[in-house]
Write an enzyme that holds these catalytic residues in place. Sequence first.
Site, PDB file in Angstrom:
ATOM      1  N   LYS A  79       0.840  -1.203   0.000  1.00 32.16           N
ATOM      2  CA  LYS A  79       0.000   0.000   0.000  1.00 32.16           C
ATOM      3  C   LYS A  79       0.874   1.251   0.000  1.00 32.16           C
ATOM      4  CE  LYS A  79      -3.854   2.044   2.593  1.00 32.16           C
ATOM      5  NZ  LYS A  79      -4.703   1.922   3.798  1.00 32.16           N
ATOM      6  N   SER A 154      -9.690   1.582   2.962  1.00 26.86           N
ATOM      7  CA  SER A 154      -8.854   2.385   2.103  1.00 26.86           C
ATOM      8  C   SER A 154      -7.794   1.594   1.335  1.00 26.86           C
ATOM      9  CB  SER A 154      -8.150   3.459   2.923  1.00 26.86           C
ATOM     10  OG  SER A 154      -7.263   2.878   3.856  1.00 26.86           O
ATOM     11  N   SER A 178      -9.776  -0.758   7.133  1.00 24.18           N
ATOM     12  CA  SER A 178      -9.192  -0.541   5.808  1.00 24.18           C
ATOM     13  C   SER A 178      -8.450  -1.738   5.210  1.00 24.18           C
ATOM     14  CB  SER A 178      -8.251   0.659   5.835  1.00 24.18           C
ATOM     15  OG  SER A 178      -8.994   1.849   5.824  1.00 24.18           O
TER      16      SER A 178
END
Lengths: 483, 100
Positions: A79, A154, A178
């Site tokens: 990420k 997210s 997330s």
Amino acid sequence: MDLTALTADEVRELLRNKKASAEEVCREHLNRIRQKNPEVRAYLTLSEERALKQARKVDRLVAEGKPLPILAGVPVAVKDAIVTRGVRTTCASKILENYIPPYDSTAVARLEAAGAVILGKTNCDEFAMGSSTENSAYFPTRNPRNPDRVPGGSSGGSAAAVAANLATVALGSDTGGSIRQPAAFCGIAGMMGTYGRVSRYGLVAFASSLDHIGPFGRSVRDVARALKVIAGCDPADSTTADIPVPDYEATLEEDVRGVTVGVPQEYFNGLSPEIGDNIQKGIDRLAKLGCKIACISLPHTEYAIACYYIICTAEASSNLARYDGVRYGLRAAGHDGLREMYKKTRDAGFGAEVKRRIMLGTYVLSSGYYEAYYRKAQQVRSLIARDFLEAFDEVDVIVTPTSPIPPFKLGEKVDDPLQMYLADIYTVTASLAGIPGISVPCGLTRTEPHLPVGMQMLARHFDEARLLQVARAFEKSGGFELM
Amino acid sequence: MPLTEKDVRYVAELAHLDLTDEEIRKFQPQLDAILGYMQKLNQLDTTQVEPMAQVIAPGGVSLPLRPDRIHESLPQEVALANAPEAGAGHFKVPSVIERE
């Protein structure tokens, strides 16, 4: 053989038996990314050079007959909220568009030390604030299971990369769901360990009392393996616990007969049948495996969203004060003096959701409101944590839906921030309590277009081994494919 | 008490955000709705409840200390490499002292 469809243990076996090289596995993934990424848009930046260098290093170990580390040659996506030395890290924000970190996060360093090959950085909501990856300052990511739908957020890019075979394993971050929610939306497994289990050194800070780094995988074993590698005390993160990390894989296949599974009634009140039916079937499956099912109550659940969004925005407003155009990141032009430079830089560099959260956090911490909002939320957080501690006196694992809704359409919720926040109801509670959680696939919705449903499992602090064991038993029983 | 546009401007000033009038108009009802929803916590009596400022697992230790040893840090040129403006080994900023 499709080298992109393998699990982490299969990749290592292949290398060990010299049926493929790490470089081949890496190149096959890079090729697939070139083909599929323009449509899925999971990656923001590729680290091709670094990946190939690491793959060749692994291949030298094979050639020299040396023992292979546990993640040898396993392609990993990271990420873009997690820093990588020399590889641009934007946190999906314009304010960090050209930021090249001078150091590696502990999680990435540990993955590479275990032989993993970092393919690149994945898209996410800006500063990890969002539940759909639509808040990325660059572009939205599509759900590989259905391109009209969001991948969740997210950590949507990481989940989409693993679901689309653009990486074997991925790292995400989880503050209020997330990792777990995008895992559910994309039909894969995703886990957040106990607060303090995994070092956050090098994770761009959003809400420090809630932030976690954790793994995604297409199998529970891969998640267990990656978690084992990244977990453990780190002198660079004083919030990590000095508690030994068990060998999660050693207990993974153990029998789950007699394990008590709690079903909290509050998580099923008003739940739509398109999610509820699958979760009920999942619970029935666990009962068939010999788990004892018990009805429990977590009475403060309905206060969790208000509590969470006060605490996380307050911490965010403080953490994001560092983006001032001085030491790194964007500096807006055309300002007159220091204060104006700060203000123009921050207005130009942050997107709407980030500004909204900074505003909320600033408000709830401001003079006259601190007691009514922030302190009150911290007190309610105690009550929510206490609910879990009391429940875990009776049960070993708690099972809930991961999300009250299936993956929604791109654009469907962007104009209503409160509605978007409310959909986090089942994941924020564990974040507030600091307990570990995993989301595993639990079939598809019965109605067209048959979207992935995720089941969340929660356990006591530092009882990740038990959590993974129940998740693995569920996977082995065919629970992931329940219809 | 509803959140007014004036409140939004005041908070933006505290947060060092140079919001446009359009942003102020958009945020006012959104922030008002969210803060209104947060009032829900007032349904709970928390007078006897300790605030939870950090996660401490049962039996866990809070804030362990590490030995205070000097370790390697980033060289100056590396630390300055991402600066929008640097010179003579420093971060450069606009004049801090404002004229009357």
